[in-house]
Scaffold this active site. Structure first.
Site, PDB file in Angstrom:
ATOM      1  CB  SER A 195      37.228  34.915  43.352  1.00 16.21           C
ATOM      2  OG  SER A 195      37.816  35.503  41.855  1.00 16.21           O
ATOM      3  CB  ALA A 196      42.398  35.205  43.446  1.00 10.71           C
TER       4      ALA A 196
END
Length: 533
Positions: free
Chosen positions: A209-210
């Site tokens: 994700s991030a």
């Protein structure tokens, strides 16, 4: 699996760096060592007090972790950056630490390969201590896993020219402090991993994700370093892409001004940074809750993030640099990412509120281009039933589905298609139901695949699926960069179907996503002449 384990104290000799005490994790029944663990190891000096919103500072050359008689204790956890949560007391600004897992057994002649893994959380939240790679290391891939903690949200990604003007040391900067943290942790890993038996010349950087988004920016920084300073050998991006071009300093200045306003710091104050540094973490996070521009992200600063980064991607420069270093990329997505995205700070359902919400993350020009593409009539299109569903999909498009494909297409046009390995997951392990809503292959649920249970139980059949579908190949990728998924060309994807079967498919979303990406990039990069991105 996972096996019941016990832990025994273990002392690691770091040569002239001193001694640290961690744990040997053993199988409870057989007593077989599974791996060694060291938690909360500092890789930088504390980013607190006057050093809040400065680049991270290396540990002093004379820094020692402990002595043979009194080894430094690192059997616990890393501190975690303050973030929006009910229990703020659980966090600590002094969070520049990392957790390290080392395989058991005799290390190979050149040392263990290294997997440097960055946690996710929209760059606003996340916990480096979550998850458990013991099963992955002991049963799938004999590699060292390094997980760094880093500054998040307003602590890691506040940006303003006022920050530079406030500095009187070489540690000055205007933003991207969380990215600088990760870079310093990577440099610490390169310099110190041999003491743990690792091979500093064989580092794979990845994240979820991030964390994948941050991994991209780490590669983007690394590729422009002199060849002798490049540290990354290959990249893994789980469920995220480059995203849209970041805001420039002109646009982030509005966010900086809003923070001052919410905190009631006068715009004409002589020393705004001193006033901000006097605020407690609780005060800063409470202010964050009240802001319209509440997402603190990357800024195009010309320092960590090049002003020409996305034009370099589009014109093939980035691809050529990847080819020079033979940097391979493993990248993919889940089929149902949007379920999680639509729940993250969702707007009230309408065209205007979705646009306003996305402007908290992305530049106004890029958001306007995306909204024109997907909502040409400013009405809810037939493909979505509700504005909430539309927001979830659009958010997932910007960060994952469109961003990934646009990036891959640009790399392929630049001649780097042979370096890219794509996947899609439609499958879900039963244990994911313990922590995620039952929404198919949703964002994050596949962590139980990638970490072989991640501390929870995979059924025997699920273990077979995880290994044969991806993990055996990913282990080879981390060890040597070799992977054989059988795919041909960047449009083809290795897919894990909901029934556990694996096939190769042509990406049916490719043309639409690439068209969307090019439209957004054209608008964003054209605006560069008026305002730096």
């Amino acid at each position: 699996m996972p096996k019941e384990t016990v832990a025994e104290a273990y002392v690691q000799d770091l040569d002239f760096k001193g001694f640290i005490q961690g744990l040997t994790i053993k199988d409870k029944n057989s007593g077989k060592p599974l791996c060694r663990y060291f938690g909360g190891i500092p890789y930088a000096q504390p980013p607190t007090g006057e050093h809040r919103w400065q680049k991270p500072r290396e540990l002093a050359p004379c820094y020692r972790y402990g002595t043979r008689a009194d080894p430094a204790p690192f059997a616990g956890k890393s501190s975690v950056c303050p973030q929006l949560a009910k229990k703020i007391a659980a966090f600590d600004e002094n969070c520049l630490q990392c957790n390290v897992w080392v395989p058991s057994g005799e290390q190979p002649p050149q040392g263990w390969p290294v997997y440097f893994y960055i946690h996710g959380g929209f760059l606003q939240m996340g916990n480096v201590n979550s998850g458990n790679p013991t099963a992955f290391i002991s049963e799938i891939s004999k590699c060292i896993v390094v997980k760094p903690a880093y500054r998040l949200n307003v602590f890691g990604f506040l940006a303003s020219t006022k920050i530079t003007f406030d500095q009187s040391t070489s540690q000055g900067g205007v933003g991207n402090f969380g990215f600088w943290d990760i870079r310093l942790a990577l440099e610490w890993t390169f310099k110190n991993i041999s003491y743990f038996g690792g091979n500093p010349a064989n580092i794979t950087v990845g994240g979820y994700s991030a964390g994948a988004h941050a991994a991209f920016y780490q590669l983007a920084y690394d590729l422009y370093q002199p060849s002798e300073k490049r540290l990354i050998r290959r990249l893994i991006m789980h469920s995220n892409g480059p995203g849209l071009p970041p805001r420039g300093l002109e646009e982030t200045q509005a966010q900086f001004g809003e923070l001052l306003q919410v905190l009631q710091i006068p715009a004409n104050a002589n020393d705004k940074m001193q006033a901000l540094r006097q605020k407690s973490p609780e005060e800063l996070l409470e202010a964050n809750k009240k802001m319209q521009l509440h997402q603190f992200r990357a800024v195009s600063d010309g320092d960590f993030v090049r002003h020409t980064l996305f034009s370099d991607i589009e014109d093939g420069t980035f691809a050529r640099r990847m080819q020079e270093g033979n940097i391979q990329l493993l990248i993919g997505e889940c089929s149902d990412e949007h379920f999680s995205y639509r729940r993250y700070r969702p707007p009230q359902g309408s065209y205007d509120t979705i646009m306003s919400r996305l402007q908290a993350d992305y530049p106004r020009i890029a958001v306007a281009a995306a909204m024109r593409h997907y909502f040409p009539e400013k009405q809810l299109p037939p493909r979505w039933k509700t504005w909430s569903e539309a927001f979830g999909w659009l958010y997932a498009y910007m960060q994952i589905h469109v961003s990934e494909r646009g990036f891959i297409d640009s790399l392929a046009r630049g001649g780097a298609a042979h370096l890219i390995h794509r996947y899609r997951i439609e499958w879900r392990a039963e244990c994911a139901d313990l922590n995620y809503p039952k929404e198919g292959a949703s964002h994050g649920a596949d962590n139980y695949l990638w970490w072989f249970g991640d501390g929870l139980d995979l059924t025997p059949q699920e273990q077979v699926v995880a290994k044969s579908a991806f993990l055996n190949d990913m282990s080879s990728f981390i060890n040597s960069g070799k992977i054989n998924w059988g795919s041909a060309g960047v449009r083809q994807v290795r897919r894990l179907k909901a029934n556990g079967q694996v096939d190769l498919i042509d990406d049916e979303f490719w043309d639409e996503a690439v068209e969307s990406w090019r439209g957004i990039m054209t608008a964003a990069l054209t605006a560069r002449g008026k305002s730096r991105l």
